[in-house]
Design a protein around this motif. Structure first.
Motif, PDB file in Angstrom:
ATOM      1  N   MET A 230       0.832  -1.206   0.000  1.00 19.41           N
ATOM      2  CA  MET A 230       0.000   0.000   0.000  1.00 19.41           C
ATOM      3  C   MET A 230       0.869   1.260   0.000  1.00 19.41           C
ATOM      4  O   MET A 230       0.626   2.193  -0.770  1.00 19.41           O
ATOM      5  CB  MET A 230      -0.880  -0.033   1.253  1.00 19.41           C
ATOM      6  N   ILE A 231       1.928   1.250   0.836  1.00 17.37           N
ATOM      7  CA  ILE A 231       2.816   2.415   0.907  1.00 17.37           C
ATOM      8  C   ILE A 231       3.467   2.648  -0.446  1.00 17.37           C
ATOM      9  O   ILE A 231       3.464   3.762  -0.981  1.00 17.37           O
ATOM     10  CB  ILE A 231       3.898   2.205   1.993  1.00 17.37           C
ATOM     11  N   ASP A 232       4.004   1.568  -1.026  1.00 16.68           N
ATOM     12  CA  ASP A 232       4.699   1.694  -2.305  1.00 16.68           C
ATOM     13  C   ASP A 232       3.748   2.172  -3.396  1.00 16.68           C
ATOM     14  O   ASP A 232       4.059   3.091  -4.160  1.00 16.68           O
ATOM     15  CB  ASP A 232       5.320   0.339  -2.670  1.00 16.68           C
ATOM     16  N   HIS A 233       2.566   1.561  -3.436  1.00 14.13           N
ATOM     17  CA  HIS A 233       1.588   1.916  -4.457  1.00 14.13           C
ATOM     18  C   HIS A 233       1.139   3.370  -4.297  1.00 14.13           C
ATOM     19  O   HIS A 233       1.040   4.117  -5.269  1.00 14.13           O
ATOM     20  CB  HIS A 233       0.386   0.977  -4.335  1.00 14.13           C
ATOM     21  N   ALA A 234       0.888   3.781  -3.039  1.00 14.67           N
ATOM     22  CA  ALA A 234       0.435   5.146  -2.776  1.00 14.67           C
ATOM     23  C   ALA A 234       1.490   6.157  -3.209  1.00 14.67           C
ATOM     24  O   ALA A 234       1.160   7.203  -3.773  1.00 14.67           O
ATOM     25  CB  ALA A 234       0.127   5.318  -1.295  1.00 14.67           C
ATOM     26  N   THR A 235       2.767   5.824  -2.972  1.00  8.14           N
ATOM     27  CA  THR A 235       3.811   6.766  -3.360  1.00  8.14           C
ATOM     28  C   THR A 235       3.898   6.890  -4.869  1.00  8.14           C
ATOM     29  O   THR A 235       4.071   7.987  -5.396  1.00  8.14           O
ATOM     30  CB  THR A 235       5.184   6.315  -2.834  1.00  8.14           C
ATOM     31  N   GLN A 236       3.771   5.745  -5.538  1.00  8.28           N
ATOM     32  CA  GLN A 236       3.919   5.800  -6.986  1.00  8.28           C
ATOM     33  C   GLN A 236       2.786   6.573  -7.647  1.00  8.28           C
ATOM     34  O   GLN A 236       2.942   7.079  -8.748  1.00  8.28           O
ATOM     35  CB  GLN A 236       3.992   4.378  -7.545  1.00  8.28           C
ATOM     36  N   THR A 237       1.634   6.640  -6.969  1.00  2.00           N
ATOM     37  CA  THR A 237       0.530   7.418  -7.507  1.00  2.00           C
ATOM     38  C   THR A 237       0.418   8.780  -6.813  1.00  2.00           C
ATOM     39  O   THR A 237      -0.609   9.434  -6.895  1.00  2.00           O
ATOM     40  CB  THR A 237      -0.785   6.650  -7.350  1.00  2.00           C
ATOM     41  N   PHE A 238       1.476   9.188  -6.128  1.00  2.00           N
ATOM     42  CA  PHE A 238       1.557  10.497  -5.456  1.00  2.00           C
ATOM     43  C   PHE A 238       0.442  10.714  -4.444  1.00  2.00           C
ATOM     44  O   PHE A 238      -0.066  11.811  -4.303  1.00  2.00           O
ATOM     45  CB  PHE A 238       1.571  11.634  -6.484  1.00  2.00           C
ATOM     46  N   HIS A 239       0.047   9.649  -3.739  1.00  3.05           N
ATOM     47  CA  HIS A 239      -0.883   9.811  -2.629  1.00  3.05           C
ATOM     48  C   HIS A 239      -0.084   9.803  -1.328  1.00  3.05           C
ATOM     49  O   HIS A 239      -0.026   8.783  -0.637  1.00  3.05           O
ATOM     50  CB  HIS A 239      -1.921   8.683  -2.596  1.00  3.05           C
ATOM     51  N   VAL A 240       0.530  10.934  -1.038  1.00  5.24           N
ATOM     52  CA  VAL A 240       1.452  10.941   0.099  1.00  5.24           C
ATOM     53  C   VAL A 240       0.704  10.726   1.416  1.00  5.24           C
ATOM     54  O   VAL A 240       1.217  10.076   2.328  1.00  5.24           O
ATOM     55  CB  VAL A 240       2.266  12.251   0.118  1.00  5.24           C
ATOM     56  N   ALA A 241      -0.535  11.236   1.496  1.00  7.50           N
ATOM     57  CA  ALA A 241      -1.288  11.066   2.744  1.00  7.50           C
ATOM     58  C   ALA A 241      -1.534   9.588   3.030  1.00  7.50           C
ATOM     59  O   ALA A 241      -1.349   9.117   4.156  1.00  7.50           O
ATOM     60  CB  ALA A 241      -2.610  11.819   2.664  1.00  7.50           C
ATOM     61  N   GLU A 242      -1.900   8.835   1.982  1.00  9.87           N
ATOM     62  CA  GLU A 242      -2.150   7.407   2.169  1.00  9.87           C
ATOM     63  C   GLU A 242      -0.868   6.689   2.593  1.00  9.87           C
ATOM     64  O   GLU A 242      -0.872   5.805   3.442  1.00  9.87           O
ATOM     65  CB  GLU A 242      -2.681   6.824   0.859  1.00  9.87           C
ATOM     66  N   MET A 243       0.244   7.123   1.984  1.00 10.52           N
ATOM     67  CA  MET A 243       1.524   6.544   2.344  1.00 10.52           C
ATOM     68  C   MET A 243       1.840   6.763   3.821  1.00 10.52           C
ATOM     69  O   MET A 243       2.294   5.865   4.525  1.00 10.52           O
ATOM     70  CB  MET A 243       2.586   7.194   1.470  1.00 10.52           C
ATOM     71  N   MET A 244       1.570   8.008   4.266  1.00 13.82           N
ATOM     72  CA  MET A 244       1.842   8.328   5.672  1.00 13.82           C
ATOM     73  C   MET A 244       0.961   7.490   6.600  1.00 13.82           C
ATOM     74  O   MET A 244       1.395   7.072   7.673  1.00 13.82           O
ATOM     75  CB  MET A 244       1.568   9.811   5.942  1.00 13.82           C
TER      76      MET A 244
ATOM     77  N   ALA B 115      11.583   5.346   2.310  1.00 11.01           N
ATOM     78  CA  ALA B 115      12.359   5.387   1.069  1.00 11.01           C
ATOM     79  C   ALA B 115      11.555   5.913  -0.131  1.00 11.01           C
ATOM     80  O   ALA B 115      12.059   6.771  -0.859  1.00 11.01           O
ATOM     81  CB  ALA B 115      12.942   4.006   0.779  1.00 11.01           C
ATOM     82  N   PRO B 116      10.307   5.446  -0.350  1.00 10.66           N
ATOM     83  CA  PRO B 116       9.571   5.974  -1.498  1.00 10.66           C
ATOM     84  C   PRO B 116       9.394   7.489  -1.441  1.00 10.66           C
ATOM     85  O   PRO B 116       9.485   8.182  -2.456  1.00 10.66           O
ATOM     86  CB  PRO B 116       8.211   5.262  -1.407  1.00 10.66           C
ATOM     87  N   LEU B 117       9.186   7.995  -0.214  1.00 13.11           N
ATOM     88  CA  LEU B 117       9.005   9.443  -0.047  1.00 13.11           C
ATOM     89  C   LEU B 117      10.289  10.195  -0.390  1.00 13.11           C
ATOM     90  O   LEU B 117      10.263  11.244  -1.051  1.00 13.11           O
ATOM     91  CB  LEU B 117       8.592   9.724   1.399  1.00 13.11           C
ATOM     92  N   ILE B 118      11.424   9.620   0.048  1.00 16.06           N
ATOM     93  CA  ILE B 118      12.722  10.243  -0.256  1.00 16.06           C
ATOM     94  C   ILE B 118      12.902  10.326  -1.771  1.00 16.06           C
ATOM     95  O   ILE B 118      13.409  11.325  -2.298  1.00 16.06           O
ATOM     96  CB  ILE B 118      13.874   9.419   0.367  1.00 16.06           C
ATOM     97  N   ILE B 119      12.473   9.260  -2.467  1.00 14.14           N
ATOM     98  CA  ILE B 119      12.611   9.267  -3.924  1.00 14.14           C
ATOM     99  C   ILE B 119      11.763  10.397  -4.516  1.00 14.14           C
ATOM    100  O   ILE B 119      12.181  11.108  -5.431  1.00 14.14           O
ATOM    101  CB  ILE B 119      12.188   7.902  -4.499  1.00 14.14           C
TER     102      ILE B 119
END
Lengths: 276, 261
Positions: A230-244, B115-119
């Motif tokens: 979920m974190i990886d997917h959220a980051t790749q789609t620029f959903h930083v809030a979901e990642m957090m 790490a993803p955020l840092i990227i």
């Protein structure tokens, strides 16, 4: 490193309000500083968010809390938690069993200790997460490869601490037991297990925190679901809030498990102070 | 036979260590013989020859250089900053009380998850990888230095205070030597985490590096490449660990190191 001069002696000459505030502060110093620290952290976090003002790159605590409120209504979110939780339970459970068995074996047998301890200590120092891609090929993209990686990552602190704990049981207790001619079973349950339990639990706590980190590493390199996914997917789609939200979940898992193990330790070994 | 047994009794420790490695190697070879498919598993001999081939043809050298740059910058900054912050947290009571919740939160957060955020923040070039290595390696260094300073006996400081020793000398003569075993433990733990940081960092779009080769092996089902990269990364961890242990024995011969976290 407070020196004697630092202790304020003329405090009483202040006005009564300031003095009373200072008294209250001094009395609850640690608690007040804790709260101030948390509030300051959240404010700083929110302030940075306010300055950046770009939700694709950074989100403040308010946005993360709101996102959490949205996510709890999505079944996908609970599936991810379920998936990672299953990995954690199987992986850490296996590591616990294997770690205690192997640790006890190398603690009781001198030959086994001399044969495998150098290898175990060497493996303890290696970054085991680099084996994660290998496990994906061996065990597939499903849950088995993650369980394997988590077990591998968290088994070594359990082994080493179990061994250290059993060896640490003082010789005089064993001699006392032998002098009273107690059975092997009594020796085990009355002397060796209680004596090595604090070390064992310290090892379990180390292993547990490694397991939680490894959830992330294992799911990063290819997964079907899970918090790390979920974190990886959220980051790749620029959903930083979901990642957090995902990172906070892992943090909460880490803290909760650690507190539970601390509680188990306090309950099981009231005769010893907590080992750090 | 008698003589052989005698030798074994005398050199018991070494013999058993070698025997242990031999057992693991034979087990590995047996597993390889059972699987018998280079797509899934390779034996120890193949890993050695493949690694030698990588060095002989020179194709791995660039990857080693890139990963080395990432690791040394990230780990170097982590060591300096980690020891510095750990000292400050340990020495200053205000800092300690104030930032203790932060430290607990940082300890509990899997730094790899950042790490993803840092990227996103730093892009996919070398800087981002260095930052990832830095944030993964710095946590145990800070925490161990902090614990180490707290563990220095209060009586030493009281002694120094009663002899009116200046603060700077208390730092150099008491706090740093006293916390050295903990600092070294932190540095050793940081190595293993830093190497994980290198691999994770290179997972996100790299053009060279040991982690990059590892993932290239994963994508192309090139098992010998993966296993020799994993072996090299693991070997690097063990070697650096030993180097730090040797340095510690030189610098702090009065205490023998315990494995702890």
């Amino acid at each position: 490193m407070s020196k004697i001069q630092d202790v304020p002696l003329e405090e009483t000459q202040d006005s009564s309000f300031v003095a009373s505030v200072k008294t209250v502060y001094n009395r609850h110093r640690i608690g007040i500083n804790f709260c101030l620290s948390v509030v300051l952290a959240l404010l700083t976090w929110e302030f940075i968010d306010f300055v950046f003002d770009d939700p694709d790159f950074f989100t403040g605590p308010v946005a993360v809390a709101l996102e959490f409120g949205v996510l709890i209504y999505e079944p996908r979110f609970w599936e991810n938690i379920n998936y990672s939780g299953t990995e954690l339970i199987y992986g850490f459970g296996l590591a616990m069993i294997l770690g205690v068995v192997i640790g006890a074996a190398v603690a009781f047998s001198r030959t086994l200790d001399e044969m495998f301890s150098p290898i175990l200590v060497g493996l303890y120092a290696t970054p085991r997460s680099v084996a994660a891609p290998l496990f994906i090929i061996w065990l597939g993209l499903g849950i088995a490869s993650k369980v394997g990686v988590i077990t591998l990552a968290s088994v070594f602190p359990v082994i080493i601490n179990t061994q250290a704990g059993i060896k640490n049981v003082q010789g005089e207790f064993r001699m006392l037991g032998r002098a009273f001619n107690i059975s092997f079973w009594a020796m085990l349950t009355k002397i060796i297990v209680p004596g090595s339990l604090p070390f064992l639990i310290a090892g379990l706590r180390l292993g547990y925190s490694r397991s939680v980190v490894t959830i992330m590493v294992a799911e990063l390199f290819g997964a079907e679901a899970g918090i790390g996914y979920m974190i990886d997917h959220a980051t790749q789609t620029f959903h930083v809030a979901e990642m957090m939200v995902g990172i906070s979940l892992l943090t909460i898992m880490g803290i909760a498990g650690n507190e539970i193990l601390k509680g188990v330790e306090r309950w099981a070994t009231p005769y010893r102070k907590t080992l750090v | 036979m008698e003589a052989l047994l005698n030798v074994y009794q005398q050199q018991r420790k070494w013999m058993n260590a070698i025997l242990g490695i031999a057992i693991v190697t034979v087990f590995w070879m047996f597993a390889n013989w059972q699987v018998n498919s280079e797509l899934f598993f390779v034996g120890p001999w193949r890993v050695v020859t493949y690694t030698y081939g990588l060095f002989a043809s020179g194709e791995i050298l660039d990857d080693l250089r890139i990963s080395g740059i990432e690791f040394f910058w990230g780990y170097g900054v982590a060591a300096v900053a980690g020891i510095g912050f750990g000292m400050v947290f340990g020495i200053s009571r205000i800092f300690r009380e104030f930032f203790d919740p932060w430290l607990s939160a940082i300890y509990a957060t899997p730094s790899v998850a950042l790490a993803p955020l840092i990227i996103i923040w730093f892009g996919v070039d070398l800087t981002a990888k260095i930052v990832i290595v830095l944030i993964t390696a710095v946590v145990p260094i800070v925490l161990n230095t902090y614990t180490g300073v707290l563990s220095v006996g209060k009586e030493f400081q009281t002694l120094a205070n009663s002899f009116c020793v200046p603060q700077r000398q208390i730092l150099y003569k008491i706090l740093i030597p006293g916390s050295l075993p903990y600092i070294v433990t932190g540095l050793r733990l940081g190595i293993s985490r830093g190497i994980v940081g290198v691999v994770v960092g290179e997972y996100f779009g790299a053009y060279a590096g040991l982690g990059y080769q590892l993932f290239k092996g994963l994508d192309t089902f090139n098992m010998p490449l993966m296993m020799s990269c994993a072996a090299m990364l693991a070997g690097t961890g063990v070697i650096f660990n030993q180097v730090i242990l040797v340095i510690e024995r030189r610098m702090a011969p009065w205490r023998d190191t315990q494995l702890q976290e």
